[in-house]
Design an enzyme around this catalytic site. Sequence first.
Site, short mmCIF file in Angstrom:
data_model
loop_
_atom_site.label_atom_id
_atom_site.label_comp_id
_atom_site.label_asym_id
_atom_site.label_seq_id
_atom_site.Cartn_x
_atom_site.Cartn_y
_atom_site.Cartn_z
N LYS A 31 50.70 33.51 -5.16
CA LYS A 31 50.43 32.73 -3.95
C LYS A 31 49.14 33.21 -3.32
O LYS A 31 48.97 34.41 -3.08
CB LYS A 31 51.60 32.90 -2.96
CG LYS A 31 51.49 32.06 -1.72
CD LYS A 31 52.12 30.70 -1.92
CE LYS A 31 51.71 29.68 -0.88
NZ LYS A 31 50.43 29.01 -1.14
N ASN B 107 38.91 26.89 10.79
CA ASN B 107 40.36 26.77 10.93
C ASN B 107 40.95 27.95 11.71
O ASN B 107 41.65 27.76 12.71
CB ASN B 107 40.97 26.67 9.52
CG ASN B 107 42.47 26.61 9.57
OD1 ASN B 107 43.11 27.57 9.97
ND2 ASN B 107 43.04 25.49 9.19
N LYS C 187 49.30 41.76 1.37
CA LYS C 187 49.66 40.95 2.56
C LYS C 187 51.00 40.26 2.36
O LYS C 187 51.88 40.32 3.22
CB LYS C 187 48.57 39.90 2.80
CG LYS C 187 48.86 39.01 3.99
CD LYS C 187 47.99 37.78 4.07
CE LYS C 187 46.54 38.04 3.79
NZ LYS C 187 45.68 36.92 4.17
N GLN D 267 45.74 40.00 -1.01
CA GLN D 267 46.78 38.98 -0.80
C GLN D 267 48.14 39.49 -1.28
O GLN D 267 49.17 39.23 -0.65
CB GLN D 267 46.40 37.71 -1.56
CG GLN D 267 47.29 36.50 -1.27
CD GLN D 267 46.91 35.78 0.00
OE1 GLN D 267 45.75 35.62 0.30
NE2 GLN D 267 47.91 35.35 0.77
N GLY E 113 44.74 26.33 0.80
CA GLY E 113 43.32 26.24 1.11
C GLY E 113 42.75 27.60 1.49
O GLY E 113 43.47 28.59 1.54
N ASP E 114 41.47 27.65 1.72
CA ASP E 114 40.80 28.85 2.23
C ASP E 114 39.42 28.37 2.68
O ASP E 114 39.24 27.17 2.95
CB ASP E 114 40.72 29.92 1.14
CG ASP E 114 40.31 31.28 1.70
OD1 ASP E 114 41.05 31.84 2.51
OD2 ASP E 114 39.22 31.78 1.36
N SER F 290 52.98 28.75 4.83
CA SER F 290 52.91 28.19 3.47
C SER F 290 54.27 28.35 2.79
O SER F 290 54.76 27.46 2.10
CB SER F 290 51.86 28.91 2.63
OG SER F 290 50.62 28.27 2.78
N LYS G 229 44.39 34.57 -5.85
CA LYS G 229 43.27 33.98 -5.12
C LYS G 229 42.44 33.19 -6.13
O LYS G 229 42.39 33.57 -7.30
CB LYS G 229 42.40 35.06 -4.46
CG LYS G 229 41.57 34.57 -3.31
CD LYS G 229 42.36 34.51 -2.02
CE LYS G 229 41.62 33.81 -0.93
NZ LYS G 229 42.36 33.79 0.33
P1 NDP Z 1 36.57 27.80 7.65
O1 NDP Z 1 35.70 27.43 6.52
O2 NDP Z 1 37.46 26.78 8.26
O3 NDP Z 1 35.72 28.45 8.85
C1 NDP Z 1 34.84 29.51 8.70
C2 NDP Z 1 34.00 29.58 9.95
O4 NDP Z 1 33.26 30.78 9.93
C3 NDP Z 1 33.01 28.44 10.09
O5 NDP Z 1 32.96 28.03 11.45
C4 NDP Z 1 31.66 29.07 9.69
O6 NDP Z 1 30.55 28.53 10.38
C5 NDP Z 1 31.88 30.47 10.21
N1 NDP Z 1 31.09 31.47 9.55
C6 NDP Z 1 30.89 31.70 8.23
N2 NDP Z 1 30.10 32.77 8.06
C7 NDP Z 1 29.81 33.23 9.30
C8 NDP Z 1 29.06 34.31 9.81
N3 NDP Z 1 28.44 35.15 8.98
N4 NDP Z 1 28.99 34.49 11.15
C9 NDP Z 1 29.62 33.66 12.00
N5 NDP Z 1 30.34 32.61 11.59
C10 NDP Z 1 30.42 32.40 10.27
O7 NDP Z 1 37.44 29.07 7.10
P2 NDP Z 1 38.81 29.60 7.66
O8 NDP Z 1 38.83 29.58 9.12
O9 NDP Z 1 39.91 28.97 6.90
O10 NDP Z 1 38.76 31.11 7.13
C11 NDP Z 1 38.07 32.12 7.85
C12 NDP Z 1 38.50 33.49 7.32
O11 NDP Z 1 39.92 33.62 7.47
C13 NDP Z 1 38.22 33.75 5.83
O12 NDP Z 1 37.96 35.12 5.67
C14 NDP Z 1 39.56 33.40 5.17
O13 NDP Z 1 39.74 34.05 3.93
C15 NDP Z 1 40.53 33.94 6.23
N6 NDP Z 1 41.86 33.39 6.16
C16 NDP Z 1 42.08 32.03 6.27
C17 NDP Z 1 43.36 31.54 6.23
C18 NDP Z 1 43.66 30.11 6.47
O14 NDP Z 1 44.85 29.77 6.62
N7 NDP Z 1 42.67 29.24 6.56
C19 NDP Z 1 44.53 32.45 5.99
C20 NDP Z 1 44.18 33.85 6.00
C21 NDP Z 1 42.89 34.28 6.06
P3 NDP Z 1 30.02 27.04 10.12
O15 NDP Z 1 31.11 26.15 10.67
O16 NDP Z 1 28.76 26.98 10.90
O17 NDP Z 1 29.85 26.90 8.63
#
Ligand code: NDP
Length: 426
Positions: free
Chosen positions: A79, A230, A103, A100, A154-155, A366, A115
């Site tokens: 997963k 997200n 976690k 993961q 997703g991610d 999930s 992953k």
């Molecule tokens: P998204 O793609 O939805 O969002 C990522 C955000 O981070 C975007 O707004 C992007 O900016 C911004 N970003 C990327 N790089 C940088 C940076 N260097 N400085 C500032 N902002 C930045 O991803 P998620 O929110 O889904 O995931 C974010 C993190 O959380 C990842 O590490 C992911 O592995 C982790 N995660 C996600 C889960 C999930 O359920 N979605 C579960 C567990 C962990 P812009 O919009 O301008 O591109």
Amino acid sequence: MKKVYKYLEEFKNEPHYLASVNAFLSGIKEENISEDKLLVLITPNHIIEFDVEWTDDLGKKHTEKGWRVQHSNKLGVYKGGIRFSNTVTLDILKALAFEQTLKNSLTGLPLGGAKGGSTFDPTHKSENEIKRFIKAFMEKLSPILGSNVDVPAGDLGVGQKEVTLMQKEYERVLNTKDITFTSKLINYGGSYLRSEATGYGLCYMVNEALKSRFGTTIKDKTLIVSGSGNVGLHAAFKARELGAKVIGVSDISGTIYDDQGIDLTFIKALKANRESFANYLVKHKHAKYSPYPKALWEIKADIVLPCATQDEINTEDIAKIVSNKPLLIAEGSNLGLTLKAVEYLVKKEILFIPGKAANSGGVAVSYFEMLQNKEGVSWSESEVDTRLKDVMKNVFRRINEYALKHNYPYDLKRAADIVALLTLLK
Ligand code: NDP
């Protein structure tokens, strides 16, 4: 641990995987686990690597790399999310699949760890280009998936819409009705609160940590969040709902500081329209904008939530954050802090909750989605929310108790690694 370190020499060119495993090994070194057991634990079961050919809107052909790292199925099906980004490498996916696995075991749910992802970057791609890419990607990936084998979500760069497309392609490629993806759209078998779960869960855990460590709550605390995707946006909205004041947010286009409290609805609209954060000032003249995402780390706040990407806080950043004396830092992102940054926090005795605990709300919901799909039912939003809160409380309780009992109250990363390890070795 001669045998283990000898084995790791093979991976000199995989700095993220090595850093993740080495940090884990140094945290658990006093546990006296046999080298053979450790080797099994740090080695992915399978790595599937493939090329994906897709055609852009102008008819030009491109080839991207694709991978699925199935790290461990000791506790249940593989997963873990699928990530589309030009920053994806096998090294990063191996590190994330290992994390993961830890976690998922921390949640106490019967889930293994994996992953996957591709170097395909969905930014500035048309809907048709993304669809064509997903079709080609799923031709390669589908045969190794299945609701009893490997259940992706997703991610980064892969939201509910893309996940639903992948599930549909999986059904087409294998001519099956099996449901193997989680984080699907709600009208395609998704669960309520799946998209919100990681950000909401993060705030529930922060609240729990503040209560048990400092006898306070998130209410009236100031907060900064990096990444407005997200995880970041849902965390910001939930924190505000729980009474916190979000005063700083960032994305790739820069940082906003608004001491009156960020207008999150406006930020959401800017993101939906793909506008730069510079445009926040059009409506909020008193606020401050910097074109540098890292300017966020200079804002003084009680709570710091990195929610963007791996390595977003390095030693230089953490020194700035610590100089502002926050109460706690909790990772929404996976491996958001470099290991040196984590070590610095432990030394400075500032409470840090690692992503493998703090962002486990996503994988928990999930799992709830898998249960609902298996039973053919749909739980209400409040039922999912209650169960999510329970998981987050339980994960924090497990690592907190361990850290306190073993006298390293500020090293929750070490505690999380050991609790995960002991669960995996049961
Ligand atoms: P998204 O793609 O939805 O969002 C990522 C955000 O981070 C975007 O707004 C992007 O900016 C911004 N970003 C990327 N790089 C940088 C940076 N260097 N400085 C500032 N902002 C930045 O991803 P998620 O929110 O889904 O995931 C974010 C993190 O959380 C990842 O590490 C992911 O592995 C982790 N995660 C996600 C889960 C999930 O359920 N979605 C579960 C567990 C962990 P812009 O919009 O301008 O591109």
